[in-house]
Write a protein that holds these residues in place. Structure first.
Motif, PDB file in Angstrom:
ATOM      1  N   PHE A   1      -2.484   5.020  -1.699  1.00 53.21           N
ATOM      2  CA  PHE A   1      -2.293   5.982  -2.783  1.00 53.21           C
ATOM      3  C   PHE A   1      -3.648   6.367  -3.343  1.00 53.21           C
ATOM      4  CE2 PHE A   1      -1.261   7.284  -7.147  1.00 53.21           C
ATOM      5  CZ  PHE A   1      -0.278   8.220  -6.878  1.00 53.21           C
ATOM      6  N   PHE A   2      -3.995   7.639  -3.220  1.00 51.06           N
ATOM      7  CA  PHE A   2      -5.296   8.142  -3.650  1.00 51.06           C
ATOM      8  C   PHE A   2      -6.426   7.272  -3.112  1.00 51.06           C
ATOM      9  CE2 PHE A   2      -2.687  10.614  -6.437  1.00 51.06           C
ATOM     10  CZ  PHE A   2      -3.411  11.771  -6.659  1.00 51.06           C
ATOM     11  N   GLY A   3      -6.302   6.867  -1.859  1.00 51.77           N
ATOM     12  CA  GLY A   3      -7.329   6.077  -1.193  1.00 51.77           C
ATOM     13  C   GLY A   3      -7.258   4.590  -1.436  1.00 51.77           C
ATOM     14  N   ALA A   4      -6.363   4.148  -2.321  1.00 54.76           N
ATOM     15  CA  ALA A   4      -6.230   2.711  -2.594  1.00 54.76           C
ATOM     16  C   ALA A   4      -5.233   2.103  -1.612  1.00 54.76           C
ATOM     17  CB  ALA A   4      -5.756   2.484  -4.025  1.00 54.76           C
ATOM     18  N   PRO A   5      -5.671   1.106  -0.825  1.00 53.78           N
ATOM     19  CA  PRO A   5      -4.751   0.477   0.129  1.00 53.78           C
ATOM     20  C   PRO A   5      -3.635  -0.268  -0.604  1.00 53.78           C
ATOM     21  CG  PRO A   5      -6.809  -0.744   0.021  1.00 53.78           C
ATOM     22  CD  PRO A   5      -6.987   0.481  -0.823  1.00 53.78           C
ATOM     23  N   PRO A   6      -2.494  -0.476   0.057  1.00 54.55           N
ATOM     24  CA  PRO A   6      -1.360  -1.138  -0.593  1.00 54.55           C
ATOM     25  C   PRO A   6      -1.727  -2.529  -1.112  1.00 54.55           C
ATOM     26  CG  PRO A   6      -0.892  -0.678   1.737  1.00 54.55           C
ATOM     27  CD  PRO A   6      -2.250  -0.159   1.451  1.00 54.55           C
ATOM     28  N   THR A   7      -1.222  -2.834  -2.308  1.00 56.63           N
ATOM     29  CA  THR A   7      -1.515  -4.124  -2.932  1.00 56.63           C
ATOM     30  C   THR A   7      -0.265  -4.973  -3.147  1.00 56.63           C
ATOM     31  OG1 THR A   7      -1.247  -3.221  -5.151  1.00 56.63           O
ATOM     32  CG2 THR A   7      -3.482  -3.176  -4.202  1.00 56.63           C
ATOM     33  N   GLY A   8       0.899  -4.350  -3.079  1.00 61.09           N
ATOM     34  CA  GLY A   8       2.142  -5.057  -3.380  1.00 61.09           C
ATOM     35  C   GLY A   8       2.379  -5.209  -4.877  1.00 61.09           C
TER      36      GLY A   8
END
Length: 141
Positions: free
Chosen positions: A94-101
């Motif tokens: 999301f907007f370059g942020a990888p999934p974090t859970g």
């Protein structure tokens, strides 16, 4: 005027059903073909049911389980102000942020114009700073 305002509140409650399901039939029913949606971070507004589905799919790409709850609504004539709470889990980029859970709980203040039972304009103001902070993409102050 009360009749128009009550009808617009009903449309907005159905709109919540639409954004939570991304149902194309509801999109066609509730959103005018010429509707304009101003989205933060987008240089040009999105348009019509297809444009709104694009917005929803962008959110679902990062938060596949995202759901919106309508917390407050104020209707006056053809204008509606709505406060939503978005809840979801960061499972995609999301907007370059990888999934974090990580789970998010984010407010949005949106302003609508309706005509003949359809949304013709939206100015959306989700709290993207809070969202990005909750997924760790931006440091908290």
């Amino acid at each position: 005027m009360k009749k128009i305002e009550e009808a617009n509140k009903i449309v907005m409650n159905r709109f919540v059903e639409f954004i939570n399901t991304a149902d194309e039939k509801l999109a066609e029913e509730l959103i005018c073909q010429n509707a304009i949606f101003y989205v933060p971070g987008q240089p040009e507004p999105m348009r019509g049911p297809v444009g709104y589905l694009t917005i929803i799919n962008m959110m679902r790409s990062g938060f596949p389980d995202i759901q919106w709850a309508l917390e407050d609504i104020v209707a006056e004539s053809d204008k509606v102000a709505a406060r939503f709470i978005m809840r979801g889990t960061h499972q995609g980029s999301f907007f370059g942020a990888p999934p974090t859970g990580k789970s998010i709980v984010v407010q949005a203040m949106n302003f609508y114009c309706l005509s003949d039972g359809q949304i013709i304009e939206e100015h959306g103001q989700p709290d993207f700073l809070a969202l990005l902070q909750q997924i760790g993409a931006v440091p908290t102050l």
